[in-house]
Design an enzyme around this catalytic site. Structure first.
Site, PDB file in Angstrom:
ATOM      1  N   ARG A 232       0.909  -1.183   0.066  1.00 16.84           N
ATOM      2  CA  ARG A 232       0.055  -0.179  -0.099  1.00 16.84           C
ATOM      3  C   ARG A 232       1.020   1.190   0.029  1.00 16.84           C
ATOM      4  O   ARG A 232       2.018   1.116   0.488  1.00 16.84           O
ATOM      5  CB  ARG A 232      -1.038  -0.052   1.226  1.00 16.84           C
ATOM      6  CG  ARG A 232      -2.084  -0.854   1.104  1.00 16.84           C
ATOM      7  CD  ARG A 232      -3.128  -0.470   0.178  1.00 16.84           C
ATOM      8  NE  ARG A 232      -4.229  -1.526   0.099  1.00 16.84           N
ATOM      9  CZ  ARG A 232      -4.648  -2.328  -0.707  1.00 16.84           C
ATOM     10  NH1 ARG A 232      -3.399  -2.754  -1.453  1.00 16.84           N
ATOM     11  NH2 ARG A 232      -5.553  -3.219  -0.661  1.00 16.84           N
ATOM     12  N   GLU A 261      -3.391   7.871  -5.114  1.00 16.08           N
ATOM     13  CA  GLU A 261      -3.689   7.178  -6.442  1.00 16.08           C
ATOM     14  C   GLU A 261      -5.057   7.712  -6.926  1.00 16.08           C
ATOM     15  O   GLU A 261      -5.733   8.204  -6.171  1.00 16.08           O
ATOM     16  CB  GLU A 261      -4.138   5.603  -5.918  1.00 16.08           C
ATOM     17  CG  GLU A 261      -2.668   4.884  -5.195  1.00 16.08           C
ATOM     18  CD  GLU A 261      -3.049   3.302  -5.116  1.00 16.08           C
ATOM     19  OE1 GLU A 261      -4.138   2.878  -5.242  1.00 16.08           O
ATOM     20  OE2 GLU A 261      -2.206   2.789  -4.817  1.00 16.08           O
ATOM     21  N   HIS A 280      -1.768   0.173  -9.423  1.00 13.36           N
ATOM     22  CA  HIS A 280      -2.568  -0.715  -8.694  1.00 13.36           C
ATOM     23  C   HIS A 280      -3.255  -1.770  -9.352  1.00 13.36           C
ATOM     24  O   HIS A 280      -4.370  -2.200  -9.154  1.00 13.36           O
ATOM     25  CB  HIS A 280      -3.369   0.077  -7.729  1.00 13.36           C
ATOM     26  CG  HIS A 280      -3.794  -0.700  -6.408  1.00 13.36           C
ATOM     27  ND1 HIS A 280      -4.006  -0.033  -5.141  1.00 13.36           N
ATOM     28  CD2 HIS A 280      -3.737  -2.107  -6.056  1.00 13.36           C
ATOM     29  CE1 HIS A 280      -4.402  -0.606  -4.085  1.00 13.36           C
ATOM     30  NE2 HIS A 280      -4.355  -2.033  -4.887  1.00 13.36           N
TER      31      HIS A 280
HETATM   32  C1  MLT Z   1      -6.413  -6.133  -2.705  1.00 12.74           C
HETATM   33  O1  MLT Z   1      -6.019  -5.794  -1.524  1.00 12.74           O
HETATM   34  O2  MLT Z   1      -7.023  -7.334  -2.937  1.00 12.74           O
HETATM   35  C2  MLT Z   1      -5.785  -5.519  -3.930  1.00 12.74           C
HETATM   36  O3  MLT Z   1      -5.160  -4.186  -3.526  1.00 12.74           O
HETATM   37  C3  MLT Z   1      -6.523  -5.509  -5.030  1.00 12.74           C
HETATM   38  C4  MLT Z   1      -7.771  -4.445  -5.059  1.00 12.74           C
HETATM   39  O4  MLT Z   1      -8.531  -4.517  -4.220  1.00 12.74           O
HETATM   40  O5  MLT Z   1      -7.841  -3.496  -5.723  1.00 12.74           O
END
Ligand code: MLT
Length: 304
Positions: A232, A261, A280
């Site tokens: 993150r 983001e 992401h």
């Molecule tokens: C997640 O935590 O599963 C990933 O960051 C993918 C997302 O939710 O976009």
């Protein structure tokens, strides 16, 4: 069931859910739009990029199930969920493999300066003797957070003849043995940071990890090493990372997650040629998203 899908999931899964349910979609909508849509909803499906606040959930008296179509819970008010006994189901496995593969791709691209080679060649520059390349073989891969994703990356590193070290929040003998069977040596975070040629950040974002990879930690990284953030944005101090890259302390970095983001946001790191930035997309393989969509359907069917 009355379902609100607040983030984009696999389109086929939404079509299938619509057959037996009342489904509203509002992908990454602003808070006021979600607030207007949620009052009669029983199920909320979400991913990253949308804040699932206490105020939002409080508007839905019938809300009984949250489906996190992925892994991270940093955008959810967990205290509210626990206090109100709302069921929360995560679907972390399908995306983990995809994130680990992206991380491995980052390592290969960084080690061979693939992005710089490509952009120079597109301008007609034949930089064969200017580009620097390294083997992954024999290098140390440090996994900061050897959980689901981190240990998958570690296994890939071992398959490429890398020396793999990892750390976890609560080390135990069992964890050390289980990671050891995957050829990942469990050790202290300090050793992982200081020994890694490639340091991969794979911890969840929470109060303990916000700003964890700060200037002091980056300064302890091996000169000429590479940093990869798949976790993150709030975990890595991007200003400190920028300084470490421009002072040549680090050779390069790759980030799939960012302090800021969304559409129109451009990181200061974008000015540097030794940095790879992706929006992401770690879990965004068709295979993973299809599997997550199928699991969402199963969960809703079981509860109907
Ligand atoms: C997640 O935590 O599963 C990933 O960051 C993918 C997302 O939710 O976009």
């Amino acid at each position: 069931m009355n379902i609100l899908i607040a983030s984009q999931i696999f389109a086929e899964a939404i079509d299938k859910l619509r057959i037996a349910n009342d489904v509203i979609t509002a992908f990454n909508a602003p808070a006021d739009e979600l607030a207007a849509l949620i009052p009669d909803r029983e199920v909320l499906v979400f991913r990253s990029g949308v804040d699932i606040t206490a105020e939002l959930m409080a508007r839905a008296p019938d809300l009984k199930l949250l489906i996190r179509a992925g892994s991270g819970l940093d955008n959810l008010d967990l205290d509210y969920v626990r206090k109100h006994g709302i069921d929360l189901i995560r679907i972390p496995e399908p995306g983990a493999r995809a994130v680990a593969e992206l991380g491995f791709g980052f390592m290969l691209a960084l080690a061979r300066e693939m992005l710089r080679a490509d952009s120079l060649l597109r301008k007609g520059r034949w930089a064969k003797h200017e580009l620097t390349g390294y083997l992954l073989q024999g290098k140390t891969l440090g996994i900061y957070g050897a959980g689901n994703i981190g240990s998958l990356m570690g296994r890939m590193g071992h398959a490429w003849d890398m020396n793999v070290l990892g750390c976890v929040k609560s080390p135990t003998e069992e964890k050390a043995a289980s990671l050891g069977r995957q050829h990942i040596r469990l050790t202290e975070a300090r050793e992982v940071v200081a020994s890694a040629d490639f340091l991969s950040i794979n911890v969840p974002l929470n109060d303990d990890t916000r700003g964890l990879i700060d200037a002091e930690t980056i300064a302890r990284m091996k000169p000429g090493s590479f940093l990869i953030n798949l976790a993150r944005g709030g975990i890595v101090d991007e200003r400190a990372l920028f300084d470490a890259l421009t002072s040549d302390h680090l050779a390069g970095a790759a980030l799939d997650v960012h302090a800021a983001e969304g559409e129109g946001k451009i990181s200061a790191l974008a000015a540097l040629p030794n940095v790879i930035l992706t929006p992401h997309v770690g879990a965004m393989t068709v295979d993973s998203q299809r599997a997550i969509g199928e699991r969402v359907i199963e969960i809703v069917e079981q509860r109907s």
